[in-house]
Write a protein that holds these residues in place. Structure first.
Motif, PDB file in Angstrom:
ATOM      1  N   LEU A 207       0.826  -1.200   0.000  1.00  0.00           N
ATOM      2  CA  LEU A 207       0.000   0.000   0.000  1.00  0.00           C
ATOM      3  C   LEU A 207       0.865   1.257   0.000  1.00  0.00           C
ATOM      4  CD1 LEU A 207      -2.804  -1.050   2.513  1.00  0.00           C
ATOM      5  CD2 LEU A 207      -3.016  -0.791   0.033  1.00  0.00           C
ATOM      6  N   VAL A 208       1.936   1.237   0.780  1.00  0.00           N
ATOM      7  CA  VAL A 208       2.851   2.381   0.807  1.00  0.00           C
ATOM      8  C   VAL A 208       3.487   2.574  -0.565  1.00  0.00           C
ATOM      9  CG1 VAL A 208       5.046   3.237   1.721  1.00  0.00           C
ATOM     10  CG2 VAL A 208       3.330   2.285   3.273  1.00  0.00           C
ATOM     11  N   ASP A 209       3.883   1.466  -1.205  1.00  0.00           N
ATOM     12  CA  ASP A 209       4.480   1.546  -2.541  1.00  0.00           C
ATOM     13  C   ASP A 209       3.517   2.213  -3.520  1.00  0.00           C
ATOM     14  OD1 ASP A 209       6.778   0.358  -1.690  1.00  0.00           O
ATOM     15  OD2 ASP A 209       6.267  -1.656  -2.410  1.00  0.00           O
ATOM     16  N   HIS A 210       2.230   1.884  -3.375  1.00  0.00           N
ATOM     17  CA  HIS A 210       1.242   2.504  -4.279  1.00  0.00           C
ATOM     18  C   HIS A 210       1.124   3.998  -3.998  1.00  0.00           C
ATOM     19  CE1 HIS A 210      -2.419   3.424  -6.478  1.00  0.00           C
ATOM     20  NE2 HIS A 210      -2.869   3.987  -5.365  1.00  0.00           N
ATOM     21  N   PHE A 211       0.911   4.359  -2.726  1.00  0.00           N
ATOM     22  CA  PHE A 211       0.657   5.760  -2.388  1.00  0.00           C
ATOM     23  C   PHE A 211       1.892   6.641  -2.562  1.00  0.00           C
ATOM     24  CE2 PHE A 211      -2.782   3.729   0.203  1.00  0.00           C
ATOM     25  CZ  PHE A 211      -3.836   4.260  -0.535  1.00  0.00           C
ATOM     26  N   MET A 212       3.069   6.027  -2.605  1.00  0.00           N
ATOM     27  CA  MET A 212       4.296   6.791  -2.846  1.00  0.00           C
ATOM     28  C   MET A 212       4.748   6.666  -4.295  1.00  0.00           C
ATOM     29  SD  MET A 212       4.856   8.315  -0.062  1.00  0.00           S
ATOM     30  CE  MET A 212       6.471   8.993  -0.428  1.00  0.00           C
ATOM     31  N   GLY A 213       3.970   5.978  -5.123  1.00  0.00           N
ATOM     32  CA  GLY A 213       4.332   5.788  -6.520  1.00  0.00           C
ATOM     33  C   GLY A 213       4.189   7.071  -7.327  1.00  0.00           C
ATOM     34  N   LYS A 214       4.917   7.146  -8.425  1.00  0.00           N
ATOM     35  CA  LYS A 214       4.961   8.365  -9.237  1.00  0.00           C
ATOM     36  C   LYS A 214       3.601   8.674  -9.855  1.00  0.00           C
ATOM     37  CE  LYS A 214       7.712  10.609 -12.848  1.00  0.00           C
ATOM     38  NZ  LYS A 214       8.841  10.458 -13.818  1.00  0.00           N
TER      39      LYS A 214
END
Length: 234
Positions: A207-214
Motif C-alpha cells: 500500500l505504501v508503494d502505491h501511495f508513494m508511486g509516481k
C-alpha cells in the motif's frame, strides 16, 4: 563568428534579440507550453511511468519559464491571457480522463456485485428446469409403456431442449460464481486519486508503494494544483 562580426550585424539586431528575451509578449506564441512555464506539464509528470502519455506537442524551453517567472516577480501582467487558466485547462483534461477511468473501474466492481445478486435467480431457473426434466422423463416413460410413441417422441424433443437450457444456465452460473469468488478473495477497491485497483488484503508495504508511486503522487499533485488555481480565480 569573431568579435568583429558583430559590427556587421543589421542595425538594431542586438536590441531586437534582447527584447525578445525580456518581453513577455513572446510567450503568446501558441506553440509554447503554458503548463511548462507556469508549473509542471502533465506530460512531464507521467514521463517514464506506465501512464506515459508521450512527449508534449508544445515547446518546453527553460528560457520561457524564466521569462515568465521574472515577469510575475515584477508584477508584469501577461499580454492577453491568464496563463494559469491555460494551465488549469491542461490539468483538467488529464484529471477528467482519470475520473472517467475511476468511474469505469468502480462500475466494473459494482457489476460483479450485481452478478452475485443474480445467482439466486439463475438457481431458481435451474430448479424449475430440474422439475420439468424430472416430470417430462416420467411422462415419456409412461407413454412408452403405453406404446404411444408419437407423443413420447415429441416430449423427448422438449426434454432435450430442457436439458440444453439447464446446461447453459449451469455454465453461466459457474462463470459468475468464479468471478464473484475472485472479487471476494481480492476485496478490490478503486483508488479515488489515480484510478488504480487496490486490494484491502495488501500488506502495508504494498500500500505504501502505491501511495508513494509516481503515478499516484502525480495525480494527487495535479488535483491539488487545480484546486489552488480554482480557488484563486473564483
Amino acid at each position: 563568428m569573431g568579435p568583429d562580426a558583430l559590427n556587421h550585424l543589421p542595425q538594431g539586431h542586438l536590441h531586437k534579440r534582447t527584447a525578445q528575451l525580456t518581453n513577455p509578449s513572446v510567450l503568446e506564441n501558441p506553440r509554447i507550453c503554458k503548463s511548462f512555464i507556469v508549473g509542471k506539464c502533465p506530460y512531464d509528470i507521467f514521463s517514464g511511468t506506465k501512464e506515459n502519455f508521450g512527449r508534449c506537442p508544445k515547446i518546453h524551453q527553460e528560457k520561457y519559464k524564466l521569462l515568465y517567472e521574472a515577469a510575475r516577480a515584477k508584477g508584469i501582467k501577461m499580454p492577453r491571457h491568464d496563463y494559469e487558466l491555460d494551465y488549469l485547462r491542461d490539468l483538467e483534461i488529464f484529471i477528467n480522463e482519470c475520473n472517467r477511468k475511476i468511474e469505469m473501474a468502480e462500475r466494473r466492481l459494482r457489476y460483479t456485485a450485481e452478478e452475485k445478486e443474480s445467482l439466486s435467480n439463475i438457481t431458481r431457473e435451474m430448479d424449475e428446469l430440474d422439475t420439468r426434466i424430472a416430470l417430462t422423463t416420467q411422462e415419456i416413460q409412461i407413454l412408452s409403456d403405453k406404446e404411444d410413441l408419437d407423443k413420447a417422441i415429441d416430449l423427448s424433443k422438449s426434454l432435450k431442449r430442457y436439458v440444453h437450457d439447464r446446461s447453459e444456465l449451469a455454465s453461466t452460473y459457474s462463470e459468475m460464481l468464479e468471478n464473484i469468488n475472485q472479487s471476494a478473495q481480492q476485496k478490490l477497491q478503486v483508488c479515488t486519486e489515480c484510478g488504480a485497483y487496490l486490494s484491502r488484503l495488501d500488506n502495508d508495504k504494498r500500500l505504501v508503494d502505491h501511495f508513494m508511486g509516481k503515478i499516484h503522487l502525480g495525480y494527487v499533485e495535479m488535483r491539488n494544483i487545480a484546486r489552488e488555481i480554482r480557488g484563486r480565480t473564483e
